[in-house]
Scaffold this motif. Structure first.
Motif, PDB file in Angstrom:
ATOM      1  N   HIS A   1       0.886  -1.158   0.000  1.00 17.36           N
ATOM      2  CA  HIS A   1       0.000   0.000   0.000  1.00 17.36           C
ATOM      3  C   HIS A   1       0.919   1.202   0.000  1.00 17.36           C
ATOM      4  O   HIS A   1       1.687   1.401   0.941  1.00 17.36           O
ATOM      5  N   PRO A   2       0.919   2.017  -1.065  1.00 17.39           N
ATOM      6  CA  PRO A   2       1.877   3.123  -1.166  1.00 17.39           C
ATOM      7  C   PRO A   2       1.912   3.967   0.102  1.00 17.39           C
ATOM      8  O   PRO A   2       0.880   4.218   0.738  1.00 17.39           O
ATOM      9  N   PHE A   3       3.109   4.397   0.475  1.00 14.24           N
ATOM     10  CA  PHE A   3       3.286   5.210   1.666  1.00 14.24           C
ATOM     11  C   PHE A   3       2.874   6.649   1.372  1.00 14.24           C
ATOM     12  O   PHE A   3       2.991   7.132   0.251  1.00 14.24           O
ATOM     13  N   GLY A   4       2.402   7.348   2.393  1.00 15.52           N
ATOM     14  CA  GLY A   4       1.987   8.737   2.229  1.00 15.52           C
ATOM     15  C   GLY A   4       1.057   9.150   3.352  1.00 15.52           C
ATOM     16  O   GLY A   4       1.260   8.777   4.507  1.00 15.52           O
ATOM     17  N   ARG A   5       0.033   9.918   3.009  1.00 18.26           N
ATOM     18  CA  ARG A   5      -0.972  10.363   3.979  1.00 18.26           C
ATOM     19  C   ARG A   5      -2.353   9.987   3.462  1.00 18.26           C
ATOM     20  O   ARG A   5      -2.702  10.304   2.320  1.00 18.26           O
ATOM     21  N   TYR A   6      -3.129   9.300   4.306  1.00 17.79           N
ATOM     22  CA  TYR A   6      -4.444   8.815   3.908  1.00 17.79           C
ATOM     23  C   TYR A   6      -5.474   9.104   5.000  1.00 17.79           C
ATOM     24  O   TYR A   6      -5.816   8.231   5.806  1.00 17.79           O
ATOM     25  N   PRO A   7      -5.964  10.335   5.042  1.00 13.32           N
ATOM     26  CA  PRO A   7      -6.979  10.683   6.046  1.00 13.32           C
ATOM     27  C   PRO A   7      -8.201   9.765   5.925  1.00 13.32           C
ATOM     28  O   PRO A   7      -8.667   9.473   4.817  1.00 13.32           O
TER      29      PRO A   7
ATOM     30  N   ARG B   1       4.720   4.679  -7.241  1.00 10.39           N
ATOM     31  CA  ARG B   1       4.114   4.429  -5.934  1.00 10.39           C
ATOM     32  C   ARG B   1       4.847   5.143  -4.797  1.00 10.39           C
ATOM     33  O   ARG B   1       4.538   4.923  -3.623  1.00 10.39           O
ATOM     34  N   ALA B   2       5.815   5.979  -5.141  1.00  8.53           N
ATOM     35  CA  ALA B   2       6.523   6.748  -4.113  1.00  8.53           C
ATOM     36  C   ALA B   2       5.648   7.888  -3.615  1.00  8.53           C
ATOM     37  O   ALA B   2       4.717   8.339  -4.290  1.00  8.53           O
ATOM     38  N   TRP B   3       5.974   8.389  -2.426  1.00  8.37           N
ATOM     39  CA  TRP B   3       5.231   9.497  -1.825  1.00  8.37           C
ATOM     40  C   TRP B   3       5.718  10.831  -2.380  1.00  8.37           C
ATOM     41  O   TRP B   3       4.939  11.660  -2.829  1.00  8.37           O
ATOM     42  N   ARG B   4       7.010  11.031  -2.379  1.00  9.85           N
ATOM     43  CA  ARG B   4       7.601  12.284  -2.859  1.00  9.85           C
ATOM     44  C   ARG B   4       8.201  12.044  -4.242  1.00  9.85           C
ATOM     45  O   ARG B   4       9.211  11.360  -4.375  1.00  9.85           O
TER      46      ARG B   4
ATOM     47  N   CYS C   1      14.018  11.919   6.129  1.00  7.15           N
ATOM     48  CA  CYS C   1      12.747  11.305   5.776  1.00  7.15           C
ATOM     49  C   CYS C   1      11.684  11.784   6.761  1.00  7.15           C
ATOM     50  O   CYS C   1      11.994  12.427   7.769  1.00  7.15           O
ATOM     51  N   SER C   2      10.437  11.474   6.468  1.00  3.98           N
ATOM     52  CA  SER C   2       9.332  11.865   7.345  1.00  3.98           C
ATOM     53  C   SER C   2       8.526  10.634   7.758  1.00  3.98           C
ATOM     54  O   SER C   2       8.298   9.748   6.933  1.00  3.98           O
ATOM     55  N   PRO C   3       8.086  10.575   9.014  1.00  3.64           N
ATOM     56  CA  PRO C   3       7.137   9.534   9.383  1.00  3.64           C
ATOM     57  C   PRO C   3       5.857   9.702   8.553  1.00  3.64           C
ATOM     58  O   PRO C   3       5.438  10.829   8.290  1.00  3.64           O
ATOM     59  N   ASP C   4       5.259   8.603   8.112  1.00  2.00           N
ATOM     60  CA  ASP C   4       4.007   8.716   7.363  1.00  2.00           C
ATOM     61  C   ASP C   4       3.162   7.465   7.552  1.00  2.00           C
ATOM     62  O   ASP C   4       3.196   6.857   8.627  1.00  2.00           O
TER      63      ASP C   4
ATOM     64  N   ASN D   1       9.898   7.883   0.178  1.00  2.00           N
ATOM     65  CA  ASN D   1       8.707   7.128   0.557  1.00  2.00           C
ATOM     66  C   ASN D   1       8.213   7.416   1.970  1.00  2.00           C
ATOM     67  O   ASN D   1       7.075   7.085   2.300  1.00  2.00           O
ATOM     68  N   GLY D   2       9.065   8.033   2.808  1.00  2.00           N
ATOM     69  CA  GLY D   2       8.688   8.201   4.199  1.00  2.00           C
ATOM     70  C   GLY D   2       8.860   6.894   4.955  1.00  2.00           C
ATOM     71  O   GLY D   2       9.237   5.863   4.386  1.00  2.00           O
ATOM     72  N   GLU D   3       8.572   6.945   6.265  1.00  2.00           N
ATOM     73  CA  GLU D   3       8.787   5.747   7.087  1.00  2.00           C
ATOM     74  C   GLU D   3       7.616   5.447   8.012  1.00  2.00           C
ATOM     75  O   GLU D   3       7.564   5.925   9.138  1.00  2.00           O
ATOM     76  N   PRO D   4       6.684   4.613   7.561  1.00  2.00           N
ATOM     77  CA  PRO D   4       5.783   3.971   8.517  1.00  2.00           C
ATOM     78  C   PRO D   4       6.551   2.778   9.101  1.00  2.00           C
ATOM     79  O   PRO D   4       6.807   1.796   8.402  1.00  2.00           O
ATOM     80  N   VAL D   5       6.973   2.878  10.332  1.00  4.76           N
ATOM     81  CA  VAL D   5       8.016   2.011  10.884  1.00  4.76           C
ATOM     82  C   VAL D   5       7.742   0.521  10.675  1.00  4.76           C
ATOM     83  O   VAL D   5       8.615  -0.231  10.230  1.00  4.76           O
ATOM     84  N   GLY D   6       6.538   0.075  10.987  1.00  3.06           N
ATOM     85  CA  GLY D   6       6.244  -1.353  10.872  1.00  3.06           C
ATOM     86  C   GLY D   6       6.322  -1.890   9.469  1.00  3.06           C
ATOM     87  O   GLY D   6       6.590  -3.076   9.246  1.00  3.06           O
ATOM     88  N   ALA D   7       6.093  -1.023   8.482  1.00  2.00           N
ATOM     89  CA  ALA D   7       6.022  -1.459   7.083  1.00  2.00           C
ATOM     90  C   ALA D   7       7.295  -1.223   6.307  1.00  2.00           C
ATOM     91  O   ALA D   7       7.494  -1.806   5.234  1.00  2.00           O
TER      92      ALA D   7
END
Length: 383
Positions: free
Chosen positions: A14-20, A174-177, A202-205, A330-336
Motif C-alpha cells: 500500500h503506497p506510503f503517504g498520507r491517507y486521512p 508508488r513513491a510518496w515524494r 525522511c518523514s514519518p508517514d 517514501n517516508g517511514e511507517p516504521v512497521g512497514a
C-alpha cells in the motif's frame, strides 16, 4: 551461494503517504490482498502470520478484515528493524514445519512531525529529553557531523544522496515524494540539525506492505519467479557503540550493530559485498545512507565522497542503492518500512521495475535496516 529452504512467492504494497480516514489495518488489508494475488494463493492457504506495527498494538487483528480462518497470528516489534523481524519469523515458521505458506505484514499510521515520546519508555533519564537528545533528528545530525569531520565527507555528498533518492522516487509511481530536487535546492533548504537540511531527512508517514513466503520446494507451484531468502540477521548494539538513544559518547568505541549484522548475513549467504547487485540501505537521513555504505562493507570510510561523485549508487551505477527512492522519497511507517525494501528488491530481481529497473536483471538483493535503540538487521535475497 548457500542453499535456501524458503522462497518469497508474492509481495504487496500500500503506497506510503498520507491517507486521512483510512486506518493502518485497512492499508494492511490492501497490501495483503495484493501480495496474495501476486503469489496466486487464497487467504485461507496462509498457515502463519507475523504482523509488525509501532502505532497499532495488536496488528495481528488484521485477520478481522481478511477473514477468520483460525490462522496463528503474532505481533512483532523491533523498532525500525520490524520488517526484517516479521519476515525472519515467518521464514522460521516454515523451517520449523509449522507452516508451508506464511505471511509477513507491516503497517503503520504516524502523526505528522518527528517521532516523540518520554525518554523513560526507552530506559533513559528525563534530562535526556530535556536536553533535546531524544529527538532522532538531533542524534542523526550529531552522528554524521562527527563522521564528516573524521573521514572527509563534504555537504555536497549528503546532497547527492538526497537528490538521488528524489530522482528515483520520481521514477517510482508508488513513491510518496515524486518531485526531483537538485543538490543546490537541497543544500539551500533550512537546517534542521546541522549539517542536515530539511530535504535530507525522511518523514514519518502511513502505509503497509506484505510478503508471502513458502517452502522452497513448493514455490514453483505458485510462481515462475521465486525469490529465495538467503540470509536474515539482527543485532543490537554492543558496549561502546554510539547509537540511537545512547545517553553519552563512549570513551572506548565499538563498531555499529550494522557491521555485525552485515558480516553474519554475508556468511549465511556465502557471498561478499562485491556480489550484491542492488541494495536497500536505511536512509532515515542522507547521512545515514553515507555511513551505512561503509558499515555494510560496500566501501571504506571516506570513500563515499568519490563513489557518489562518480554515480556509483545511481540506478545505472555499479551498486544501485534505494532504487525506489528509499525512506527519503517514501517516508517511514516504521512497521512497514522493512517490507517495502523487500517488495522493491523482489520487483528488481524479477525484472519488473519499469523505468527504475537495474540493467541486466540483478540476481542478488541486499536490505539493511537500522534504528532505535541501536538495532540493525540485514536480509539477503537472490533469484
Amino acid at each position: 551461494m548457500a542453499p535456501s529452504d524458503v522462497a518469497i512467492i508474492g509481495t504487496g504494497l500500500h503506497p506510503f503517504g498520507r491517507y486521512p480516514g483510512k486506518s493502518a489495518l485497512e492499508m494492511g488489508e490492501d497490501a495483503v490482498i495484493e501480495a496474495l494475488a501476486d503469489a496466486g494463493v487464497e487467504w485461507s492457504a496462509i498457515q502463519a502470520l507475523y504482523a509488525g506495527s509501532m502505532e497499532v498494538k495488536n496488528p495481528e487483528a488484521i485477520v478481522g478484515l481478511l477473514g477468520l480462518t483460525g490462522v496463528p497470528g503474532r505481533a512483532v516489534f523491533t523498532g525500525c528493524a520490524t520488517g526484517a523481524t516479521s519476515l525472519a519469523m515467518a521464514a522460521n515458521a516454515i523451517r520449523l514445519g509449522d507452516a508451508d505458506i506464511a505471511i509477513a505484514i507491516g503497517l503503520d499510521k504516524h502523526p505528522r512531525g518527528a517521532f516523540s515520546d518520554h525518554p523513560s519508555v526507552s530506559g533513559l533519564p528525563g534530562w535526556y529529553g530535556e536536553a533535546g537528545l531524544f529527538l532522532t533528528t538531533h542524534f542523526f545530525g550529531m552522528k554524521i557531523n562527527r563522521y564528516m569531520h573524521d573521514f572527509g565527507i563534504t555537504p555536497i555528498t549528503l546532497a547527492r544522496a538526497a537528490a538521488k533518492a528524489f530522482r528515483n522516487g520520481a521514477a517510482n509511481p508508488r513513491a510518496w515524494r515524486r518531485t526531483p530536487m537538485t543538490e543546490e535546492q537541497i543544500l539551500e533548504s533550512q537546517y534542521l540539525n546541522y549539517p542536515l537540511t530539511q530535504y535530507m531527512y525522511c518523514s514519518p508517514d502511513e502505509g503497509a506492505a506484505a510478503v508471502v513466503l513458502a517452502r522452497a520446494d513448493l514455490a514453483s507451484k505458485y510462481t515462475d519467479k521465486p525469490i529465495y531468502l538467503r540470509a536474515s540477521t539482527l543485532f543490537s548494539r554492543r558496549e561502546g557503540a554510539f547509537e540511537l538513544l545512547s545517553p553519552s559518547l563512549p570513551l572506548e568505541t565499538a563498531p555499529s550493530p550494522t557491521v555485525f549484522a552485515a558480516q553474519a548475513a554475508y556468511e549465511q549467504a556465502g557471498i561478499g559485498p562485491e556480489d550484491v547487485d542492488v541494495a536497500q540501505l536505511q536512509d532515515t537521513d542522507a547521512g545515514s545512507e553515507i555511513i551505512h555504505l561503509a558499515e555494510n562493507g560496500f566501501c571504506k570510510d571516506g570513500e563515499q565522497e568519490t563513489l557518489l561523485a562518480e554515480g556509483a549508487t545511481e540506478i545505472g551505477g555499479k551498486l544501485p542503492v534505494n532504487t525506489d527512492g528509499g525512506l527519503l522519497a517514501n517516508g517511514e511507517p516504521v512497521g512497514a518500512s522493512g517490507l517495502r525494501q523487500i517488495h522493491e528488491l523482489v520487483t528488481q530481481l524479477r525484472g519488473r521495475a519499469g523505468d527504475r529497473q537495474v540493467a541486466g536483471t540483478p540476481r542478488v538483493g541486499y536490505a539493511h535496516l537500522y534504528g532505535a535503540p541501536g538495532t540493525a538487521a540485514v536480509t539477503i535475497l537472490s533469484t
